[in-house]
Design an enzyme around this catalytic site. Structure first.
Site, short mmCIF file in Angstrom:
data_model
loop_
_atom_site.label_atom_id
_atom_site.label_comp_id
_atom_site.label_asym_id
_atom_site.label_seq_id
_atom_site.Cartn_x
_atom_site.Cartn_y
_atom_site.Cartn_z
CD GLU A 47 -29.27 -10.13 2.00
OE1 GLU A 47 -29.18 -9.90 0.83
OE2 GLU A 47 -29.48 -9.38 2.92
CE LYS B 33 -33.02 -13.90 -0.83
NZ LYS B 33 -31.62 -14.26 -0.22
NE ARG C 72 -32.68 -13.06 -10.27
CZ ARG C 72 -31.92 -12.77 -9.11
NH1 ARG C 72 -30.90 -12.49 -9.23
NH2 ARG C 72 -32.66 -13.21 -7.93
P1 ATP Z 1 -33.54 -12.40 -4.56
O1 ATP Z 1 -33.46 -11.60 -5.63
O2 ATP Z 1 -34.56 -13.60 -4.63
O3 ATP Z 1 -33.62 -11.83 -3.20
P2 ATP Z 1 -30.92 -13.01 -4.48
O4 ATP Z 1 -30.01 -12.94 -5.47
O5 ATP Z 1 -30.96 -11.57 -3.46
O6 ATP Z 1 -32.12 -13.59 -4.78
P3 ATP Z 1 -29.15 -14.36 -2.63
O7 ATP Z 1 -29.40 -15.22 -1.42
O8 ATP Z 1 -28.32 -13.33 -2.68
O9 ATP Z 1 -30.42 -13.93 -3.09
O10 ATP Z 1 -28.68 -15.55 -3.78
C1 ATP Z 1 -28.01 -16.76 -3.33
C2 ATP Z 1 -27.39 -16.84 -4.57
O11 ATP Z 1 -28.31 -17.69 -5.50
C3 ATP Z 1 -26.61 -16.09 -5.53
O12 ATP Z 1 -25.20 -16.61 -5.98
C4 ATP Z 1 -27.35 -15.70 -6.72
O13 ATP Z 1 -26.91 -15.35 -7.69
C5 ATP Z 1 -28.19 -17.11 -6.80
N1 ATP Z 1 -29.77 -16.87 -7.14
C6 ATP Z 1 -30.51 -16.01 -6.60
N2 ATP Z 1 -31.84 -16.15 -7.17
C7 ATP Z 1 -31.40 -16.75 -8.44
C8 ATP Z 1 -32.38 -17.02 -9.61
N3 ATP Z 1 -33.63 -16.86 -9.70
N4 ATP Z 1 -31.55 -18.05 -10.41
C9 ATP Z 1 -30.35 -18.43 -10.37
N5 ATP Z 1 -29.54 -18.29 -9.19
C10 ATP Z 1 -30.23 -17.35 -8.28
MG MG Z 2 -28.79 -10.94 -3.02
#
Ligand code: ATP
Ligand code: MG
Length: 561
Positions: free
Chosen positions: A35, A272, A262
């Site tokens: 995102e 984020k 994660r």
């Molecule tokens: P955050 O909680 O940091 O905002 P998010 O999951 O909302 O992270 P996205 O941009 O939606 O962030 O994530 C893009 C991809 O990266 C998704 O497939 C998500 O599952 C993966 N991802 C995000 N954070 C992690 C993490 N800490 N470890 C492994 N994969 C991750």
């Molecule tokens: Mg997300």
């Protein structure tokens, strides 16, 4: 026997099983779906390495899909930063796509669902909707609007789309089952009204699809074979499949959502939202502050793509939540830079050393090996003269037995140069040592082959010639948080654990070869650690970030285990 098969992780095993049961390898397709609401962090790197790694392993395309369904939080700046980071890591996506590319298609499908009686418009407050949701052990209750006529739903949904209603007043919900044991199946919201300009579609849409509705259908439209996400989506999988059922056509690929744990890292936060707080409230200098766990922060700190990929490999893919020790990440960069970073000499807490028997106007340019770990790295010339800087902690007037550095009457070698012996000190009015005086053994030059040069002395010190030294700003970083898990402490805000001493700025003196360095160049300052030239530098004022010290904490930790 040669070992050439690395054991498969559980996701690779799932793919292997699918291939074995008839899925053609040519149909494999993956995606990385960020995102654009912030910069990528080391957790995202796990997902990137995983998805792009599968692409490389199976020679399958990997899409970069921006999951841009919430215009309130998303920006073009983040899109650009994300692309830059993935490229820097060395991965190539097949297509660059956006969930917003599918807004029309998603809308058309939603219309079909309304017409089939599978979706309805609800205009209760969000509090009422939440109340009716029930709990994990208690069934939810139906909305009073659940049985609106199809015509009325069509009319209201169109008005939602046209912007006739204020934000928060109406939603479109899937009509599934308010008594389902899975809370996500209790008539989930598919669309909400948002009055914000979208970074790609501007103001043409007033309604935006929710994650679950947009994500699975985007996977389907792109014919992703395996949609890999993190564990918190496991309970969404049933809904993911239900939505797919609504649009699935025969002889197409039906994406499979599978989940892994994660990546969490000790001594930092990784959401984020929290990282944005650190930026907005100026606890750090920006998303790429070298203390941030972002890819851009790590890059600026001096991390290499190889070290981040190696870290992802070693940390592995897990089925259960866990925390990876930041010492492993540090080990990975040290291991990489040990092989690749040129060695130079720099002094970051200087005290002057005067060689009393060295001629005042003389200077010599001595040979110094660039990297003993790399035989192709060659040699450079380092200037030597009567007045040098050495590290203040490398001298003690009276040394105890285990102090193998310089003290009065004791000999040490100056790296790449001569053996010296300290004779006395000169102190300033505060009693602080201003100068250390010593003599040198004229026959003891390193590598000269003389008997004197082969003499064994206990310590070797790094040094820099005063008149040739390049005065530089040195930024010494420590952990941004002084708690192992800053965001998991009950009743405490993660910011309470910010380490007030995470950045120390000192003035250092570096050997003149450093004048040739370009922004981002990495070095080992011998005996001190790895450093890289920061982008804030100019030609006349160099600024170095300390990437990591030379102490190997990981070896100690892993030895204990
Ligand atoms: P955050 O909680 O940091 O905002 P998010 O999951 O909302 O992270 P996205 O941009 O939606 O962030 O994530 C893009 C991809 O990266 C998704 O497939 C998500 O599952 C993966 N991802 C995000 N954070 C992690 C993490 N800490 N470890 C492994 N994969 C991750
Ligand atoms: Mg997300």
């Amino acid at each position: 026997m040669e070992e050439n098969t690395k054991s498969l992780n559980f996701l690779e095993q799932i793919i292997e099983d699918d291939l074995a049961s008839g899925l053609p390898q040519s149909k494999l397709r993956f995606r990385f779906p960020p995102e654009p609401n912030g910069y990528l962090h080391i957790g995202h790197a796990a997902s990137i390495c995983l998805n792009f790694g599968l692409g490389l392993k199976y020679n399958a395309p990997v899409n970069l899909r921006f999951d841009d369904t919430n215009p309130a939080a998303e920006e073009q700046e983040y899109v650009d930063a994300i692309k830059n980071d993935i490229q820097w890591l060395g991965f190539k996506w097949d297509k660059e796509l956006y969930s917003s590319d599918y807004f029309q298609q998603l809308y058309d499908w939603a219309i079909v669902m309304i017409q089939e009686g599978k979706a309805y418009v609800d205009n209760q407050s969000s509090e009422d909707i939440a109340k009716q949701k029930g709990t994990p052990t208690q069934a939810g209750t139906n909305s009073p609007f659940r049985d609106r006529s199809i015509a009325e739903n069509m009319d209201l949904f169109l008005k939602m789309k046209n912007g006739d209603f204020p934000e928060g007043s109406y939603v479109l919900r899937a009509k599934i089952d308010m008594t389902s044991p899975n809370m996500h199946m209790r008539d989930p919201i598919m669309y909400r009204i948002i009055n914000a300009s979208h970074h790609r579609t501007g103001t043409s849409w007033k309604i935006y699809p929710m994650y679950d509705w947009a994500h699975g259908e985007s996977d389907y439209l792109e014919q992703i074979s395996h949609s890999i996400c993190t564990l918190e989506f496991k309970s969404h999988r049933e809904l993911y499949d239900w939505y797919l059922d609504q649009v699935y056509a025969e002889n197409t690929i039906r994406p499979k959502q599978r989940e892994f744990a994660r990546r969490n890292l000790s001594y930092t936060v990784m959401s984020k939202r929290k990282l944005l707080k650190l930026v907005e409230e100026k606890h750090v200098a920006g998303w790429d502050d070298p203390r941030m766990p972002t890819i851009s922060g790590l890059r600026r700190r001096g991390y290499t793509p190889q070290s981040i990929i190696k870290f992802s490999e070693i940390a592995g893919i897990a089925k259960r939540d866990n925390v990876t020790d930041v010492a492993l990440l540090e080990y990975c960069i040290k291991d990489d830079l040990n092989k690749t970073a040129p060695r130079i000499m720099g002094v970051i807490d200087p005290v002057k050393l005067v060689i009393t028997n060295y001629p005042a106007d003389a200077e010599e340019w001595l040979d110094a090996e660039n990297n003993q770990e790399d035989e192709n790295a060659g040699y450079r010339k380092v200037p030597f003269s009567k007045e040098l800087y050495i590290e203040r902690e490398d001298f003690k007037e009276e040394a105890h037995k285990k102090f193998f550095r310089l003290s009065i009457g004791i000999e040490v070698r100056l790296k790449n140069a001569y053996i010296i012996k300290a004779t006395h000190v000169v102190k300033d009015t505060y009693g602080l040592i201003a100068e250390i005086h010593c003599t040198y053994d004229t026959d003891s030059l390193s590598g000269s082959g003389t008997e004197a040069s082969k003499r064994k002395v206990k310590g070797t010190l790094h040094w820099v010639s005063v008149k040739h030294a390049v005065k530089s700003e040195i930024r010494l970083y420590d952990r941004l948080f002084n708690h192992e898990a800053p965001d998991s402490q009950k009743d405490k805000d993660f910011k309470e654990f910010i380490n007030p001493d995470s950045l120390k700025i000192v003035t250092g003196f570096i050997e003149p070869s450093v004048k040739l360095a370009a922004i981002g160049d990495r070095f080992q300052f011998q005996r001190l650690g790895y450093f890289c030239l920061d982008k804030d530098s100019s030609k006349d004022s160099l600024i170095f970030n300390r990437t990591v010290t030379l102490k190997d904490t990981w070896a100690k930790i892993s030895a204990k285990e």
